[in-house]
Design a protein around this motif. Structure first.
Motif, PDB file in Angstrom:
ATOM      1  N   SER A   1       0.738  -1.243   0.254  1.00  0.00           N
ATOM      2  CA  SER A   1       0.010  -0.025  -0.028  1.00  0.00           C
ATOM      3  C   SER A   1       0.914   1.243  -0.148  1.00  0.00           C
ATOM      4  O   SER A   1       1.777   1.020   0.428  1.00  0.00           O
ATOM      5  N   ARG A   2       0.159   2.297  -0.413  1.00  0.00           N
ATOM      6  CA  ARG A   2       1.036   3.608  -0.491  1.00  0.00           C
ATOM      7  C   ARG A   2       0.160   4.581   0.434  1.00  0.00           C
ATOM      8  O   ARG A   2      -0.783   4.722   0.431  1.00  0.00           O
ATOM      9  N   GLU A   3       1.368   5.363   0.931  1.00  0.00           N
ATOM     10  CA  GLU A   3       0.875   6.632   1.767  1.00  0.00           C
ATOM     11  C   GLU A   3       1.781   7.614   1.911  1.00  0.00           C
ATOM     12  O   GLU A   3       2.988   7.492   1.383  1.00  0.00           O
ATOM     13  N   TYR A   4       1.151   8.945   1.779  1.00  0.00           N
ATOM     14  CA  TYR A   4       2.228  10.221   1.798  1.00  0.00           C
ATOM     15  C   TYR A   4       3.216  10.083   2.872  1.00  0.00           C
ATOM     16  O   TYR A   4       2.754   9.610   4.290  1.00  0.00           O
ATOM     17  N   PHE A   5       4.434  10.495   2.737  1.00  0.00           N
ATOM     18  CA  PHE A   5       5.580  10.794   3.651  1.00  0.00           C
ATOM     19  C   PHE A   5       5.040  11.382   4.755  1.00  0.00           C
ATOM     20  O   PHE A   5       4.383  12.504   4.462  1.00  0.00           O
ATOM     21  N   ASP A   6       5.196  11.133   5.978  1.00  0.00           N
ATOM     22  CA  ASP A   6       4.968  11.743   7.141  1.00  0.00           C
ATOM     23  C   ASP A   6       5.908  11.995   8.084  1.00  0.00           C
ATOM     24  O   ASP A   6       6.282  10.638   8.720  1.00  0.00           O
ATOM     25  N   ARG A   7       6.816  13.020   8.179  1.00  0.00           N
ATOM     26  CA  ARG A   7       7.652  13.085   9.299  1.00  0.00           C
ATOM     27  C   ARG A   7       7.224  12.793  10.647  1.00  0.00           C
ATOM     28  O   ARG A   7       8.117  12.323  11.361  1.00  0.00           O
ATOM     29  N   ASN A   8       6.171  13.349  10.923  1.00  0.00           N
ATOM     30  CA  ASN A   8       5.670  12.984  12.247  1.00  0.00           C
ATOM     31  C   ASN A   8       5.575  11.466  12.765  1.00  0.00           C
ATOM     32  O   ASN A   8       5.787  11.012  13.993  1.00  0.00           O
ATOM     33  N   LYS A   9       5.367  10.582  11.629  1.00  0.00           N
ATOM     34  CA  LYS A   9       5.718   9.166  12.189  1.00  0.00           C
ATOM     35  C   LYS A   9       6.903   8.893  12.289  1.00  0.00           C
ATOM     36  O   LYS A   9       7.333   7.961  13.362  1.00  0.00           O
ATOM     37  N   ILE A  10       8.050   9.265  11.776  1.00  0.00           N
ATOM     38  CA  ILE A  10       9.375   9.235  11.992  1.00  0.00           C
ATOM     39  C   ILE A  10       9.763   9.724  13.386  1.00  0.00           C
ATOM     40  O   ILE A  10      10.269   8.876  14.392  1.00  0.00           O
ATOM     41  N   ILE A  11       9.255  10.719  13.753  1.00  0.00           N
ATOM     42  CA  ILE A  11       9.485  11.597  15.196  1.00  0.00           C
ATOM     43  C   ILE A  11       9.017  10.473  16.287  1.00  0.00           C
ATOM     44  O   ILE A  11       9.422  10.279  17.183  1.00  0.00           O
ATOM     45  N   ALA A  12       7.783  10.063  15.843  1.00  0.00           N
ATOM     46  CA  ALA A  12       6.951   9.396  17.148  1.00  0.00           C
ATOM     47  C   ALA A  12       7.673   7.949  17.227  1.00  0.00           C
ATOM     48  O   ALA A  12       8.026   7.407  18.480  1.00  0.00           O
ATOM     49  N   GLY A  13       8.182   7.264  16.008  1.00  0.00           N
ATOM     50  CA  GLY A  13       9.210   6.318  16.263  1.00  0.00           C
ATOM     51  C   GLY A  13      10.609   6.486  17.183  1.00  0.00           C
ATOM     52  O   GLY A  13      10.858   5.560  17.647  1.00  0.00           O
ATOM     53  N   LEU A  14      10.859   7.507  16.593  1.00  0.00           N
ATOM     54  CA  LEU A  14      12.285   7.761  17.309  1.00  0.00           C
ATOM     55  C   LEU A  14      12.230   8.113  18.802  1.00  0.00           C
ATOM     56  O   LEU A  14      12.963   7.927  19.532  1.00  0.00           O
ATOM     57  N   ILE A  15      10.876   8.877  19.026  1.00  0.00           N
ATOM     58  CA  ILE A  15      10.701   9.176  20.498  1.00  0.00           C
ATOM     59  C   ILE A  15      10.620   7.862  21.386  1.00  0.00           C
ATOM     60  O   ILE A  15      11.038   7.712  22.489  1.00  0.00           O
ATOM     61  N   LYS A  16       9.960   6.582  20.662  1.00  0.00           N
ATOM     62  CA  LYS A  16       9.897   5.433  21.543  1.00  0.00           C
ATOM     63  C   LYS A  16      11.315   4.784  21.549  1.00  0.00           C
ATOM     64  O   LYS A  16      11.507   4.168  22.580  1.00  0.00           O
ATOM     65  N   ALA A  17      12.213   4.842  20.528  1.00  0.00           N
ATOM     66  CA  ALA A  17      13.238   4.256  20.727  1.00  0.00           C
ATOM     67  C   ALA A  17      14.327   5.229  21.474  1.00  0.00           C
ATOM     68  O   ALA A  17      15.046   4.317  22.084  1.00  0.00           O
ATOM     69  N   CYS A  18      14.091   6.396  21.414  1.00  0.00           N
ATOM     70  CA  CYS A  18      15.158   7.156  22.457  1.00  0.00           C
ATOM     71  C   CYS A  18      14.582   7.238  23.764  1.00  0.00           C
ATOM     72  O   CYS A  18      15.105   8.038  24.560  1.00  0.00           O
ATOM     73  N   GLN A  19      13.404   6.696  24.336  1.00  0.00           N
ATOM     74  CA  GLN A  19      12.814   6.916  25.565  1.00  0.00           C
ATOM     75  C   GLN A  19      13.915   6.644  26.607  1.00  0.00           C
ATOM     76  O   GLN A  19      14.591   5.542  26.540  1.00  0.00           O
ATOM     77  N   LYS A  20      14.182   7.424  27.702  1.00  0.00           N
ATOM     78  CA  LYS A  20      15.094   7.310  28.827  1.00  0.00           C
ATOM     79  C   LYS A  20      16.504   7.231  28.154  1.00  0.00           C
ATOM     80  O   LYS A  20      17.302   6.491  28.674  1.00  0.00           O
ATOM     81  N   ARG A  21      16.902   7.709  27.103  1.00  0.00           N
ATOM     82  CA  ARG A  21      18.200   8.059  26.648  1.00  0.00           C
ATOM     83  C   ARG A  21      18.581   9.419  26.482  1.00  0.00           C
ATOM     84  O   ARG A  21      17.750  10.196  26.692  1.00  0.00           O
ATOM     85  N   PRO A  22      19.838   9.375  26.392  1.00  0.00           N
ATOM     86  CA  PRO A  22      20.062  11.181  26.637  1.00  0.00           C
ATOM     87  C   PRO A  22      20.045  11.604  25.288  1.00  0.00           C
ATOM     88  O   PRO A  22      21.089  12.103  24.478  1.00  0.00           O
ATOM     89  N   ILE A  23      19.195  11.643  24.490  1.00  0.00           N
ATOM     90  CA  ILE A  23      19.008  12.190  23.282  1.00  0.00           C
ATOM     91  C   ILE A  23      17.866  13.197  23.423  1.00  0.00           C
ATOM     92  O   ILE A  23      16.782  13.109  23.754  1.00  0.00           O
TER      93      ILE A  23
END
Length: 151
Positions: free
Chosen positions: A57-79
């Motif tokens: 399937s195709r959807e428009y690029f959404d920068r907010n999805k990248i930010i959301a994924g990174l926030i989860k991965a970086c939780q409790k990290r010094p980022i």
């Protein structure tokens, strides 16, 4: 540019300046025929990027999805939030500069992982575990071993 009053196609620019957010140029024009003034806005046309998902399937690029994924991965990290947003902005600029209209989601994931690997290895492994869908502890350990070997 047609005059909105008389439809004449020639005008002269009387004043030109950037908008407050610097995303467009505001121009005051004067019609060469009727003399009336009007405002036009000029901005760069964005080429929408479609992301091809794993299920095709195709959807428009959404920068907010990248930010959301990174926030989860970086939780409790010094980022910092700024670092997370810089990664998302870099990915978006990278894709825009390539002038592509479609990209596979896994290619975006690889770009993000390269950037995360240089910032924080724990966040990198967290992101990779979700992104690559590690099936068991062995694939998780292989990823950690590859990280350790590349040091």
């Amino acid at each position: 540019m047609k005059c909105p009053y008389c439809g004449y196609e020639e005008s002269k620019v009387v004043d030109s300046r950037s908008t407050e957010d610097s995303t467009a140029i505001r121009r005051r024009r004067e019609c060469s025929k009727c003399g009336k003034r009007y405002t036009t806005y000029e901005k760069v046309e964005d080429i929408p990027i479609l992301v091809v998902k794993k299920d095709a399937s195709r959807e428009y690029f959404d920068r907010n999805k990248i930010i959301a994924g990174l926030i989860k991965a970086c939780q409790k990290r010094p980022i910092s939030r700024a670092q997370i947003e810089n990664i998302a902005e870099d990915v978006e600029k990278n894709l825009s500069n390539q002038m592509i209209s479609e990209i596979r989601s896994d290619a975006i994931g690889e770009i993000i992982m390269k950037k995360l690997k240089n910032i924080d290895e724990v966040a990198y492994v967290r992101f990779a575990s979700v992104y690559r869908q590690f099936k068991d502890i062995n694939t998780f350990m292989e990823e950690i071993k590859s990280l350790m070997c590349n040091k």
